[in-house]
Design a protein around this motif. Structure first.
Motif, PDB file in Angstrom:
ATOM      1  N   SER A 207       0.870  -1.176   0.000  1.00  0.00           N
ATOM      2  CA  SER A 207       0.000   0.000   0.000  1.00  0.00           C
ATOM      3  C   SER A 207       0.906   1.225   0.000  1.00  0.00           C
ATOM      4  CB  SER A 207      -0.934   0.009   1.217  1.00  0.00           C
ATOM      5  OG  SER A 207      -1.869  -1.043   1.141  1.00  0.00           O
ATOM      6  N   PRO A 208       1.630   1.424  -1.089  1.00  0.00           N
ATOM      7  CA  PRO A 208       2.617   2.510  -1.112  1.00  0.00           C
ATOM      8  C   PRO A 208       1.993   3.873  -1.377  1.00  0.00           C
ATOM      9  CG  PRO A 208       2.607   1.381  -3.217  1.00  0.00           C
ATOM     10  CD  PRO A 208       1.642   0.636  -2.329  1.00  0.00           C
ATOM     11  N   SER A 209       2.701   4.884  -0.935  1.00  0.00           N
ATOM     12  CA  SER A 209       2.440   6.255  -1.331  1.00  0.00           C
ATOM     13  C   SER A 209       3.642   6.710  -2.146  1.00  0.00           C
ATOM     14  CB  SER A 209       2.255   7.152  -0.115  1.00  0.00           C
ATOM     15  OG  SER A 209       2.218   8.515  -0.508  1.00  0.00           O
ATOM     16  N   PHE A 210       3.408   7.031  -3.411  1.00  0.00           N
ATOM     17  CA  PHE A 210       4.502   7.454  -4.287  1.00  0.00           C
ATOM     18  C   PHE A 210       4.695   8.968  -4.308  1.00  0.00           C
ATOM     19  CE2 PHE A 210       3.269   3.349  -6.345  1.00  0.00           C
ATOM     20  CZ  PHE A 210       4.482   2.696  -6.176  1.00  0.00           C
ATOM     21  N   ALA A 211       3.823   9.698  -3.648  1.00  0.00           N
ATOM     22  CA  ALA A 211       3.881  11.154  -3.712  1.00  0.00           C
ATOM     23  C   ALA A 211       5.194  11.699  -3.155  1.00  0.00           C
ATOM     24  CB  ALA A 211       2.703  11.759  -2.953  1.00  0.00           C
ATOM     25  N   GLU A 212       5.812  10.958  -2.233  1.00  0.00           N
ATOM     26  CA  GLU A 212       7.052  11.421  -1.600  1.00  0.00           C
ATOM     27  C   GLU A 212       8.302  10.970  -2.344  1.00  0.00           C
ATOM     28  OE1 GLU A 212       3.617  11.304   0.920  1.00  0.00           O
ATOM     29  OE2 GLU A 212       4.643   9.611  -0.021  1.00  0.00           O
ATOM     30  N   LEU A 213       8.145  10.204  -3.419  1.00  0.00           N
ATOM     31  CA  LEU A 213       9.295   9.723  -4.191  1.00  0.00           C
ATOM     32  C   LEU A 213       9.750  10.854  -5.120  1.00  0.00           C
ATOM     33  CD1 LEU A 213       9.565   6.234  -5.958  1.00  0.00           C
ATOM     34  CD2 LEU A 213      10.749   8.276  -6.765  1.00  0.00           C
ATOM     35  N   ILE A 214      10.826  11.522  -4.729  1.00  0.00           N
ATOM     36  CA  ILE A 214      11.289  12.679  -5.492  1.00  0.00           C
ATOM     37  C   ILE A 214      12.633  12.442  -6.172  1.00  0.00           C
ATOM     38  CG2 ILE A 214      10.001  14.295  -4.041  1.00  0.00           C
ATOM     39  CD1 ILE A 214      12.635  14.945  -2.603  1.00  0.00           C
ATOM     40  N   THR A 215      13.279  11.323  -5.893  1.00  0.00           N
ATOM     41  CA  THR A 215      14.562  11.008  -6.508  1.00  0.00           C
ATOM     42  C   THR A 215      14.351  10.631  -7.968  1.00  0.00           C
ATOM     43  OG1 THR A 215      15.307  10.152  -4.374  1.00  0.00           O
ATOM     44  CG2 THR A 215      16.633   9.584  -6.289  1.00  0.00           C
ATOM     45  N   PRO A 216      15.222  11.084  -8.896  1.00  0.00           N
ATOM     46  CA  PRO A 216      15.067  10.717 -10.310  1.00  0.00           C
ATOM     47  C   PRO A 216      14.980   9.202 -10.496  1.00  0.00           C
ATOM     48  CG  PRO A 216      16.697  12.445 -10.082  1.00  0.00           C
ATOM     49  CD  PRO A 216      16.348  12.010  -8.683  1.00  0.00           C
TER      50      PRO A 216
END
Length: 323
Positions: A207-216
């Motif tokens: 149940s991931p949240s991808f909104a915080e994934l900011i790395t290229p």
């Protein structure tokens, strides 16, 4: 298919080789045992590196469920031949260790997987000194990461993705800013009602949240990949691209299932869609992406993207938020 996979002597491969170059000999050492206090089993890694070269970047690779440091040679050996020091841990879910779904420790494996990658980064100096011929050749300031399936979920934690708890709240931040860029191969998507009960019970991290994934990040998905964990179709494996600000690029491989043509190993049971040309394209595109992600002046990824569109459109497509 039996024996050695056929040569990938095709126009698209030649064109991509003109971009990423031809490889050096690879030296691989395993097992290299790392310090891992509190881990229920010792942490062993495989280290593969080109025989020559200096200031070599580090590539952490996290395997899919059940595999080990001995898997994924179609990718890891290629990356090493093109200038990366590839470090592959054997995570606790490896079949050789016997920690399966019903094991009392299984519920913590997903956090231990992340801890394994931190242990590697913390001990890069020791790794460099342990592997014959590697001392003084590693650039420990340039670190990238890649993972397949469960390994992609492990890597996305380093890149900033988080896990939602049972109430829908965003959980702990596991990101590590030492990692400059990542590649997510067949990364499972968001949870919700489509997630099957087995996955809900055994895989709380689904149940991931991808909104915080900011790395290229480059996301790679097969358009024939269907998971038993979700009732959604192949688009489930593109969620990291759809929902993450850092995942700026999506490579969709046409006809590819979960093994993406055979990246775990040739003739492995998981390889239901063996296709050496597809794997060769993936090898070269991921190399170009990671090089350009580490060096903004490197035009390899832009060239590779154009090359696929011009000479390999029947094999796959690249979408980008940067265009």
């Amino acid at each position: 298919m039996s024996g050695t996979p056929p040569r990938t002597d095709t126009p698209i491969i030649h064109a991509l080789d003109d971009i990423v170059g031809f490889g050096d000999r690879v030296v691989s050492t395993a097992p290299v045992r790392l310090d891992a206090p509190g881990r229920p089993l010792p942490l062993d890694v495989r280290v593969s590196a080109p025989a020559n070269g200096q200031t070599l970047p580090v590539l952490l690779f996290s395997h899919g469920n059940g595999w080990s440091l001995d898997g994924y040679a179609p990718l890891t050996a290629f990356w090493a031949s093109r200038g990366f020091v590839v470090v592959q841990p054997t995570h606790l879910d490896s079949r050789r260790d016997g920690i399966g779904f019903d094991h009392p420790r299984f519920g913590q494996v997903w956090t231990e997987r992340h801890a394994d990658l931190l242990r590697i980064m913390d001990q890069l100096e020791s790794i460099e000194q342990t592997v014959p011929g590697l001392a003084g050749r590693v650039d420990r300031e340039r670190i990238v990461a890649a993972g397949h399936s469960w390994g992609a979920q492990t890597v996305q934690m380093l890149l900033g993705a988080r896990v939602l708890d049972s109430t829908g709240q965003v959980g702990q931040d596991f990101a590590d800013r030492r990692v400059m860029a990542g590649v997510l191969l067949a990364a499972t998507g968001i949870g919700g009602q489509e997630l099957h009960p087995f996955a809900q019970e055994h895989f709380p991290f689904m149940s991931p949240s991808f909104a915080e994934l900011i790395t290229p990040t480059l996301v790679v998905a097969g358009d024939h990949d269907r998971s038993k964990m979700s009732s959604r179709g192949p688009d489930w494996f593109t969620d990291a691209y759809a929902h993450s600000p850092g995942a700026t690029d999506l490579l969709t491989l046409f006809g590819a299932e979960h093994s993406l043509g055979g990246i775990p190993s040739w003739e492995a049971a998981e390889t239901t869609d063996e296709n050496p040309e597809r794997v060769a394209v993936l090898q070269r595109l991921t190399t170009a992406y990671l090089r350009s992600a580490m060096d903004p002046t490197d035009a390899g990824w832009a060239k590779a993207t154009a090359t696929l569109a011009e000479a390999g459109a029947e094999l796959g497509r690249i979408d980008s938020k940067m265009l």
